[in-house]
Design a protein around this motif. Structure first.
Motif, PDB file in Angstrom:
ATOM      1  N   ALA A 212       0.831  -1.203   0.000  1.00 38.59           N
ATOM      2  CA  ALA A 212       0.000   0.000   0.000  1.00 38.59           C
ATOM      3  C   ALA A 212       0.868   1.256   0.000  1.00 38.59           C
ATOM      4  CB  ALA A 212      -0.925   0.003   1.221  1.00 38.59           C
ATOM      5  N   GLY A 213       1.964   1.222   0.755  1.00 38.51           N
ATOM      6  CA  GLY A 213       2.883   2.357   0.764  1.00 38.51           C
ATOM      7  C   GLY A 213       3.499   2.595  -0.606  1.00 38.51           C
ATOM      8  N   MET A 214       3.887   1.528  -1.283  1.00 36.88           N
ATOM      9  CA  MET A 214       4.431   1.661  -2.633  1.00 36.88           C
ATOM     10  C   MET A 214       3.383   2.236  -3.589  1.00 36.88           C
ATOM     11  SD  MET A 214       6.545  -1.898  -3.027  1.00 36.88           S
ATOM     12  CE  MET A 214       7.743  -2.411  -1.803  1.00 36.88           C
ATOM     13  N   SER A 215       2.126   1.809  -3.420  1.00 35.57           N
ATOM     14  CA  SER A 215       1.051   2.351  -4.247  1.00 35.57           C
ATOM     15  C   SER A 215       0.882   3.849  -3.992  1.00 35.57           C
ATOM     16  CB  SER A 215      -0.255   1.615  -3.930  1.00 35.57           C
ATOM     17  OG  SER A 215      -1.352   2.209  -4.599  1.00 35.57           O
ATOM     18  N   HIS A 216       0.943   4.232  -2.732  1.00 41.33           N
ATOM     19  CA  HIS A 216       0.836   5.654  -2.376  1.00 41.33           C
ATOM     20  C   HIS A 216       1.936   6.467  -3.051  1.00 41.33           C
ATOM     21  CE1 HIS A 216      -0.060   8.931   0.672  1.00 41.33           C
ATOM     22  NE2 HIS A 216       1.097   9.319   0.146  1.00 41.33           N
ATOM     23  N   GLN A 217       3.169   5.960  -2.976  1.00 45.24           N
ATOM     24  CA  GLN A 217       4.283   6.688  -3.579  1.00 45.24           C
ATOM     25  C   GLN A 217       4.148   6.761  -5.092  1.00 45.24           C
ATOM     26  OE1 GLN A 217       8.123   5.446  -2.117  1.00 45.24           O
ATOM     27  NE2 GLN A 217       7.540   5.718   0.022  1.00 45.24           N
ATOM     28  N   ALA A 218       3.646   5.697  -5.720  1.00 45.69           N
ATOM     29  CA  ALA A 218       3.421   5.739  -7.168  1.00 45.69           C
ATOM     30  C   ALA A 218       2.356   6.779  -7.512  1.00 45.69           C
ATOM     31  CB  ALA A 218       3.008   4.353  -7.671  1.00 45.69           C
TER      32      ALA A 218
ATOM     33  N   ALA B 282       0.850   2.015 -12.182  1.00 43.69           N
ATOM     34  CA  ALA B 282       1.651   1.334 -11.164  1.00 43.69           C
ATOM     35  C   ALA B 282       0.950   1.360  -9.812  1.00 43.69           C
ATOM     36  CB  ALA B 282       3.030   1.979 -11.054  1.00 43.69           C
ATOM     37  N   SER B 283       0.337   2.498  -9.507  1.00 39.75           N
ATOM     38  CA  SER B 283      -0.377   2.621  -8.233  1.00 39.75           C
ATOM     39  C   SER B 283      -1.498   1.598  -8.135  1.00 39.75           C
ATOM     40  CB  SER B 283      -0.935   4.037  -8.090  1.00 39.75           C
ATOM     41  OG  SER B 283      -1.630   4.190  -6.875  1.00 39.75           O
ATOM     42  N   VAL B 284      -2.252   1.418  -9.210  1.00 38.87           N
ATOM     43  CA  VAL B 284      -3.357   0.452  -9.219  1.00 38.87           C
ATOM     44  C   VAL B 284      -2.830  -0.968  -9.038  1.00 38.87           C
ATOM     45  CG1 VAL B 284      -5.161  -0.592 -10.636  1.00 38.87           C
ATOM     46  CG2 VAL B 284      -4.900   1.893 -10.588  1.00 38.87           C
ATOM     47  N   GLY B 285      -1.775  -1.318  -9.781  1.00 36.10           N
ATOM     48  CA  GLY B 285      -1.231  -2.667  -9.677  1.00 36.10           C
ATOM     49  C   GLY B 285      -0.751  -2.999  -8.275  1.00 36.10           C
TER      50      GLY B 285
ATOM     51  N   ALA C 219      -1.814  -5.318  -2.809  1.00 33.87           N
ATOM     52  CA  ALA C 219      -1.995  -5.055  -1.381  1.00 33.87           C
ATOM     53  C   ALA C 219      -3.354  -5.557  -0.904  1.00 33.87           C
ATOM     54  CB  ALA C 219      -1.856  -3.560  -1.103  1.00 33.87           C
ATOM     55  N   ARG C 220      -4.401  -5.321  -1.703  1.00 35.24           N
ATOM     56  CA  ARG C 220      -5.745  -5.770  -1.319  1.00 35.24           C
ATOM     57  C   ARG C 220      -5.811  -7.294  -1.235  1.00 35.24           C
ATOM     58  NH1 ARG C 220     -10.791  -2.730  -4.069  1.00 35.24           N
ATOM     59  NH2 ARG C 220     -11.776  -3.804  -2.304  1.00 35.24           N
TER      60      ARG C 220
ATOM     61  N   ALA D 203      -7.943  -0.517  -0.216  1.00 35.25           N
ATOM     62  CA  ALA D 203      -8.991  -0.179  -1.184  1.00 35.25           C
ATOM     63  C   ALA D 203      -8.928   1.290  -1.588  1.00 35.25           C
ATOM     64  CB  ALA D 203     -10.366  -0.503  -0.597  1.00 35.25           C
ATOM     65  N   VAL D 204      -8.691   2.170  -0.631  1.00 34.95           N
ATOM     66  CA  VAL D 204      -8.650   3.596  -0.978  1.00 34.95           C
ATOM     67  C   VAL D 204      -7.401   3.915  -1.800  1.00 34.95           C
ATOM     68  CG1 VAL D 204      -7.425   4.658   0.997  1.00 34.95           C
ATOM     69  CG2 VAL D 204      -9.350   5.849  -0.078  1.00 34.95           C
ATOM     70  N   MET D 205      -6.324   3.151  -1.599  1.00 36.00           N
ATOM     71  CA  MET D 205      -5.144   3.328  -2.445  1.00 36.00           C
ATOM     72  C   MET D 205      -5.463   2.947  -3.894  1.00 36.00           C
ATOM     73  SD  MET D 205      -2.876   4.624  -0.536  1.00 36.00           S
ATOM     74  CE  MET D 205      -2.544   4.805   1.224  1.00 36.00           C
TER      75      MET D 205
END
Length: 447
Positions: A247-253, A261-264, A269-270, A286-288
């Motif tokens: 989730a943190g990686m998604s946030h940074q993307a 990349a954020s979605v993937g 994470a989900r 989910a919010v990410m």
């Protein structure tokens, strides 16, 4: 002749010029308006300036430099610098040299050996790792064995500093702690549950180091630390913490506006969070995903993910939150929803969520700035200029004590959104204050 008994002529001349060793000051000295204001600013350069000018005759920069083992030019740069010094080792050394009492400081001074309790816990007090110093003339010989409890206690201290003052405030200390204390302990022989707990704690510390790096604009180090943390979590089968790292990686993307990349990463994470039994973690992941989908303009998918996030959050029990997830609350969720709605073009919904995001717990100063600046930027897009500027002033005030590149980015975004209104007096006034910290009205943002 020993200078402890009497001074030779050159020494007497130096003392007359303000170059003798600093003497202790009474309470009145530290309470003088200029001195108190400098200490309140949490900027040691300002403290140096006020300290010199509260003496008669005024202490020269060269004399102060000799006390602190610095050049006159270094003192001058610190006094004029736009960014406060953040090396906590140096701050402690300077404060001790100038005999500044700890109660007036914004950080704690290291204990002397004679002051240490009989059983000193392995704890970090602004750079003092369980009693062993990485470097500096200030030293103590006590060193307690590194344990999971001590690592997590230190993580809690570091998190508090990070949330209140930004990643730049203690990033160097965290890096030193990882390199000098934690990395060698990774080779210690541990088995079973002890090994799992220890490696998970080290993963949490790497996660924090990654967020600090990200916060100061070092995206490469931030990503590397989170990847290292993810590998550690996977090594011991800590699925919940693995999901948090993804989730943190998604946030940074998403911060880098790489929606795909954020979605993937968010979907990974989900999937990982689904079996953990942590509803708050399911909500966060989910919010990410919703944010990533908003960036790629998938409105239907983003709204569906937001509904999932709300539903999971309604099932979350605050008691279930592990320490590393304690930041995720209703205000955090509202802020992410505001970002999503702004990306999707629903500014009124974004405004409602942004206002809700300001109902925050105490201690999250940086997050409060982000959410305040977010609301100001949404108001600017809605052309509610007076309120946008008033809220912008609040954000600017919050940002002055933070060492965070993201702070600058949020304020720069606000400046860009006000670009077309810069002839309006309230906007011009805010622009002057922003310019004082290096932020100017740039080109108007794209849609």
């Amino acid at each position: 002749m020993g200078n402890d008994d009497a001074q030779c002529s050159p020494c007497r001349r130096n003392a007359a010029a303000g170059e003798s060793r600093p003497e202790p000051k009474n309470d009145e000295f530290w309470q003088r308006p200029a001195m108190a204001e400098a200490l309140k600013s949490r900027d040691f350069g300002k403290v140096m300036y006020a300290y010199r000018y509260e003496h008669r005759p005024v202490i020269t920069q060269a004399a102060l430099g000799r006390w602190l083992n610095m050049t006159q030019a270094q003192i001058s740069r610190l006094e004029r610098g736009a960014k406060p010094p953040s090396d906590l080792d140096k701050l402690a050394a300077w404060a001790l040299t100038l005999r500044i009492p700890e109660p007036v400081l914004w950080f704690r001074l290291p204990r002397r050996n004679s002051e240490a309790p009989a059983a000193t816990p392995s704890r970090v007090d602004f750079g003092w790792f369980g009693g062993r110093r990485r470097s500096s003339g200030l030293n103590t010989d006590v060193h307690a064995p590194l344990s999971v409890d001590s690592i997590r206690e230190n993580i809690g201290l570091f998190r508090g500093l990070d949330n209140r003052f930004g990643g730049g405030h203690a990033r160097g200390i965290v890096g030193a702690y990882l390199a000098d204390e934690v990395a060698p302990a990774m080779h210690s022989h541990r088995t079973g549950r002890d090994q799992v707990e220890f490696i998970s704690a080290v993963a949490e510390l790497n996660q924090l180091a990654g967020w600090m790096a990200y916060d100061v604009g070092d995206m490469l180090s931030g990503r590397r630390h989170l990847q290292q943390a993810l590998q550690l979590c996977q090594r011991v089968g800590d699925h919940a913490l693995s999901a948090e790292m993804l989730a943190g990686m998604s946030h940074q993307a998403a911060h880098a506006r790489d929606g795909a990349a954020s979605v993937g990463l968010a979907r990974a994470a989900r999937d990982t969070a689904a079996g953990t039994g942590l509803a708050a973690l399911e909500s966060e992941t989910a919010v990410m995903e919703a944010h990533g989908l908003a960036l790629v303009r998938d409105k239907r998918g983003s709204v569906a993910a937001l509904r999932d996030a709300e539903d999971a959050f309604s099932r979350a029990d605050r008691v279930e939150h592990p320490a590393w997830l304690s930041y995720y609350d209703a205000a955090y969720l509202a802020a992410k929803m505001a970002h999503c709605m702004r990306e999707l073009g629903d500014l009124r919904a974004a405004e409602r969520f942004a206002r809700r995001s300001l109902e925050m717990s105490a201690g999250y100063d940086r997050g409060k700035l982000f959410n305040t600046a977010l609301l100001a930027s949404i108001l600017a897009d809605l052309r509610e200029i007076e309120e946008a500027c008033a809220v912008g002033h609040d954000a600017l005030r919050l940002g002055r004590k933070l060492q965070s590149a993201r702070t600058q980015l949020y304020l720069q975004d606000l400046a860009k959104r006000l670009h077309r209104h810069q002839a309006v007096p309230v906007v011009a006034a805010l622009g002057e204050e922003l310019a004082a910290i290096g932020i100017s009205f740039g080109a108007a943002p794209t849609a």
